[in-house]
Scaffold this motif. Structure first.
Motif, short mmCIF file in Angstrom:
data_model
loop_
_atom_site.label_atom_id
_atom_site.label_comp_id
_atom_site.label_asym_id
_atom_site.label_seq_id
_atom_site.Cartn_x
_atom_site.Cartn_y
_atom_site.Cartn_z
N THR A 107 0.49 -7.08 -2.82
CA THR A 107 0.10 -5.71 -3.16
C THR A 107 -1.41 -5.53 -3.00
O THR A 107 -1.86 -4.51 -2.47
CB THR A 107 0.52 -5.37 -4.59
N LEU A 165 -2.18 -5.30 0.70
CA LEU A 165 -1.85 -3.98 1.24
C LEU A 165 -2.88 -2.94 0.85
O LEU A 165 -3.23 -2.07 1.66
CB LEU A 165 -0.47 -3.55 0.75
N ALA A 166 -3.38 -3.00 -0.36
CA ALA A 166 -4.39 -2.05 -0.81
C ALA A 166 -5.67 -2.17 0.01
O ALA A 166 -6.24 -1.17 0.46
CB ALA A 166 -4.69 -2.26 -2.29
N SER A 214 -4.94 -1.03 3.71
CA SER A 214 -4.80 0.42 3.77
C SER A 214 -6.16 1.11 3.65
O SER A 214 -6.44 2.06 4.39
CB SER A 214 -3.88 0.88 2.64
N SER A 215 -7.00 0.63 2.76
CA SER A 215 -8.32 1.22 2.59
C SER A 215 -9.18 1.04 3.83
O SER A 215 -9.88 1.97 4.25
CB SER A 215 -9.04 0.59 1.40
N GLN A 224 -8.16 0.63 6.98
CA GLN A 224 -7.64 1.47 8.05
C GLN A 224 -8.03 2.92 7.84
O GLN A 224 -8.42 3.61 8.78
CB GLN A 224 -6.12 1.37 8.13
N LEU A 225 -7.91 3.39 6.63
CA LEU A 225 -8.25 4.77 6.32
C LEU A 225 -9.74 5.03 6.53
O LEU A 225 -10.12 6.06 7.08
CB LEU A 225 -7.85 5.11 4.89
N TYR A 252 -3.03 13.06 -2.26
CA TYR A 252 -3.41 11.85 -2.98
C TYR A 252 -3.94 12.14 -4.37
O TYR A 252 -3.89 11.28 -5.25
CB TYR A 252 -4.42 11.03 -2.17
N TYR A 290 -0.54 -1.48 -7.93
CA TYR A 290 -0.05 -0.57 -6.91
C TYR A 290 -0.78 0.77 -6.98
O TYR A 290 -1.00 1.41 -5.95
CB TYR A 290 1.46 -0.35 -7.06
N ILE A 303 -3.87 1.65 -4.63
CA ILE A 303 -3.75 2.11 -3.25
C ILE A 303 -4.03 3.61 -3.15
O ILE A 303 -4.91 4.02 -2.40
CB ILE A 303 -2.38 1.73 -2.65
N ALA A 313 -7.53 5.55 -1.66
CA ALA A 313 -7.42 6.58 -0.63
C ALA A 313 -8.00 7.90 -1.13
O ALA A 313 -8.72 8.61 -0.39
CB ALA A 313 -5.97 6.77 -0.21
#
Length: 101
Positions: free
Chosen positions: A25, A28-29, A32-33, A35-36, A57, A78, A81, A85
């Motif tokens: 987890t 993934l956080a 994701s951050s 990529q964003l 969001y 979780y 995330i 964002a």
């Protein structure tokens, strides 16, 4: 005695799986951050879409029920995330001088 050893082994296996899920987890956080952040820096998101994503969001960042359903006892990790964002979208909106709602 065998029941005790079996029970302890079960507890260790469950604890290990929970630890692996926690690490997954967090990974993934961070992914994701990153990529964003790259997507926002490249300017591929127009202002209207940015405002829509920010509002989405804003609602999701405190949704503890959905976080609990998706990740169980790791719902707090979780929740990082959508929080990350949300912060990135908020910074970008301030940078573009868009009104925060």
């Amino acid at each position: 005695m065998e029941n005790l050893v079996g029970f302890l082994l079960f507890i260790i296996i469950i604890g290990g799986l929970m630890l692996l899920f926690s690490v997954y987890t967090r990974f993934l956080a961070k992914l994701s951050s990153k990529q964003l952040k790259k997507r926002l820096e490249s300017g591929k998101i127009d202002d209207a879409k940015l405002v829509k994503l920010y509002n989405t969001y804003k609602k999701q960042k405190d949704n503890k029920l959905m976080a609990f359903l998706l990740s169980g006892i790791f719902y707090k990790s979780y929740l990082k995330i959508p929080e990350a964002a949300y912060n990135l979208y908020e910074q970008e909106m301030i940078k573009r001088n868009l009104p925060l709602q």
